[in-house]
Design an enzyme around this catalytic site. Structure first.
Site, mmCIF file in Angstrom:
data_model
loop_
_atom_site.group_PDB
_atom_site.id
_atom_site.type_symbol
_atom_site.label_atom_id
_atom_site.label_comp_id
_atom_site.label_asym_id
_atom_site.label_seq_id
_atom_site.Cartn_x
_atom_site.Cartn_y
_atom_site.Cartn_z
ATOM 1 N N ASP A 103 -53.480 59.476 15.650
ATOM 2 C CA ASP A 103 -53.894 60.833 15.305
ATOM 3 C C ASP A 103 -55.421 60.888 15.348
ATOM 4 O O ASP A 103 -56.097 60.246 14.552
ATOM 5 C CB ASP A 103 -53.368 61.179 13.902
ATOM 6 C CG ASP A 103 -53.617 62.629 13.517
ATOM 7 O OD1 ASP A 103 -54.472 63.283 14.146
ATOM 8 O OD2 ASP A 103 -52.959 63.115 12.573
ATOM 9 N N HIS A 104 -55.948 61.675 16.298
ATOM 10 C CA HIS A 104 -57.399 61.703 16.481
ATOM 11 C C HIS A 104 -58.121 62.370 15.316
ATOM 12 O O HIS A 104 -59.364 62.318 15.228
ATOM 13 C CB HIS A 104 -57.746 62.430 17.781
ATOM 14 C CG HIS A 104 -58.747 61.686 18.621
ATOM 15 N ND1 HIS A 104 -59.908 61.159 18.107
ATOM 16 C CD2 HIS A 104 -58.759 61.374 19.941
ATOM 17 C CE1 HIS A 104 -60.592 60.560 19.066
ATOM 18 N NE2 HIS A 104 -59.916 60.678 20.194
ATOM 19 N N ARG A 105 -57.391 62.992 14.387
ATOM 20 C CA ARG A 105 -58.026 63.588 13.222
ATOM 21 C C ARG A 105 -58.456 62.538 12.210
ATOM 22 O O ARG A 105 -59.397 62.764 11.426
ATOM 23 C CB ARG A 105 -57.081 64.584 12.554
ATOM 24 C CG ARG A 105 -56.703 65.776 13.412
ATOM 25 C CD ARG A 105 -55.635 66.618 12.734
ATOM 26 N NE ARG A 105 -54.400 65.865 12.528
ATOM 27 C CZ ARG A 105 -53.311 66.364 11.921
ATOM 28 N NH1 ARG A 105 -53.332 67.607 11.462
ATOM 29 N NH2 ARG A 105 -52.228 65.631 11.782
ATOM 30 N N CYS A 114 -59.297 59.248 12.869
ATOM 31 C CA CYS A 114 -60.269 58.273 13.344
ATOM 32 C C CYS A 114 -60.676 58.599 14.775
ATOM 33 O O CYS A 114 -60.027 59.401 15.453
ATOM 34 C CB CYS A 114 -59.727 56.843 13.262
ATOM 35 S SG CYS A 114 -58.397 56.510 14.428
#
Length: 466
Positions: A436-438, A440
């Site tokens: 999940d790019h949110r 890290c």
């Protein structure tokens, strides 16, 4: 004086709103004890037995095997407080002021009371017990009356009130076919609109046989709404329910909410396979249970998560916060006859490879037999997906919502590899991390994956964390 108590399908927890009857464990006329399992149901999470909190004589069952019931629907009725001699001594001695009910209806965790032997009583005892009921009970499936198909109900001033629908799946099905649920009369208990009611209305609309409401209803202009299909699309229709439906909902939600990204790397697993062979080949005092490759990879994951805790987290959308979780509850994907399930190894960060392997073996066996409880299928914080067992090298897995990452492992196969400056045949595996790019950036995800690959290539690195 005997009375009849109605036992409804209890709240199954974990956000579940319906269950399918798989097998009845009692018949009409059987004597049941308090907390005795009476029906086996399948939810989107697991197959569980439902205990009845009342002791007495079963007077009616509602729903045949294969029927899907929403939470709160009647399951059966039990006559309690029968005349002396109609019930076993342990039941007839109980009063009717609450002693005949335990209140234990938690599904999947048991109630602790042993199941009593079923005993058939004479029909006249059932009739006598069912007679004093003041309110008429719903018609049981043992004597079904022909019910007319759902027809639109007249519109009244209460058209803006609540609709008698429990299942969100029924609402979604109606919304997809532009049906106004307020124009349907439900065939369920207390007018509850069931899936069958909506499907009948859809078929009626497709065939042009729907009954018009008695009062005109304002509708959108015809140009703003596509006309219903003249005939259903040909082909086999498979309902999305049970495990398949739960998987579909969770994966779709993950795609909608999580901005995921994937990185991957090839790793030389020759040393890892040699270390495993040495562990399993040890004899004497050093001998122990066999250690699987999955258990070793799981232990590597827990070590990597200790270094990169950002990936053992979840996003709280309402609070707009990232929640880093202190414990690693490691899920692993398991394919069963009922579909894909993800059992969870609790507190994996405090276990060694042998302990993780033993727990994976226990949960895998329970998954195959369909005996996993909801508690064993929920609460994961990170998932390990070994799709190499299907003979494939790589994949871009979908994150198991609401987790933040999933590690995918391909098959381990001999491949040409440059080892110590020379070309050699080595055991190579592809590792992929979807995150999940949110929570890290790519640097953190890349560092996690690189550490996992280094441990695969040099298992001795794990000695630092022992």
């Amino acid at each position: 004086m005997p009375k009849v108590l109605e036992f409804k399908l209890p709240d199954l927890g974990e956000g579940l709103t319906e269950a399918e009857i798989v097998r009845w464990l009692v018949e009409v006329g059987d004597v049941v004890a308090i907390d005795q399992p009476v029906v086996e149901v399948e939810t989107a999470k697991a197959m569980v037995e439902v205990p009845c909190p009342y002791g007495g004589v079963v007077t009616a069952r509602f729903g045949e095997e294969g029927t899907e019931l929403p939470v709160g629907s009647p399951l059966l009725t039990v006559a309690v407080g029968s005349a002396e001699g109609d019930l076993p001594e342990d039941l007839s001695d109980k009063g009717t002021d609450g002693a005949e009910s335990s209140g234990n209806v938690l599904v999947g965790y048991g109630t602790g009371a042993p199941a009593a032997r079923r005993r058939r009583v004479r029909p006249e005892a059932i009739s006598a017990a069912a007679a004093p009921v003041a309110e008429p009970a719903p018609v049981p499936v043992t004597a079904p009356a022909p019910a007319p198909g759902p027809v639109p109900a007249p519109v009244s001033d209460e058209a803006s009130g609540p609709v008698a629908v429990v299942s969100p799946l029924v609402r979604r099905l109606a919304r997809q076919h532009d049906l106004d649920l307020r124009q349907l009369t439900g065939s369920g208990f207390d007018g509850l609109i069931l899936r069958a009611d909506v499907e009948s209305a859809i078929r009626a609309a497709a065939n042009g046989t729907a009954v018009a409401p008695s009062v005109p209803v304002p509708v959108s202009p015809p140009a703003s709404r596509p006309a219903p299909a003249s005939a259903p699309v040909a082909g086999e229709r498979i309902p999305l329910r049970g495990v398949r439906g739960a998987v579909a909902d969770k994966l779709a939600r993950s795609r909608r909410e999580i901005p995921d990204a994937t990185c991957w790397v090839d790793a030389d697993a020759t040393e890892l396979m040699a270390a495993r062979a040495a562990m399993n080949g040890a004899g004497g005092p050093s001998a122990g249970p066999k250690v699987s490759v999955l258990a070793l990879l799981a232990r590597i994951c827990t070590a990597a998560l200790a270094r990169f805790p950002e990936l053992n987290s979840m996003v709280d959308l309402e609070a707009r916060e990232i929640v880093r979780l202190p414990a690693v509850h490691l899920g692993f994907a398991a394919q069963t006859e009922r579909g894909l399930v993800v059992p969870v190894v609790r507190d994996a960060q405090s276990r060694n490879a042998e302990s993780i392997g033993a727990e994976i073996g226990r949960l895998t066996e329970a998954a195959r037999t369909g005996t996993l409880t909801p508690a064993e299928l929920t609460g994961g914080t990170f998932t390990l997906n070994n799709y190499g067992v299907f003979g494939v090298d790589g994949s871009t897995p979908i994150i198991n919502h609401p987790e933040a990452a999933m590690l995918g492992v391909g098959r381990i196969v001999p491949k040409p590899w440059v080892h110590r400056g020379e070309l050699a045949v080595r055991q190579v595996v592809q590792l992929s991390l979807t995150f999940d790019h949110r929570v890290c950036d790519g640097g953190t995800a890349g560092g996690f994956l690189r550490y996992v690959a280094d441990c695969v290539e040099q298992p001795a690195l794990l000695l630092r964390t022992l």
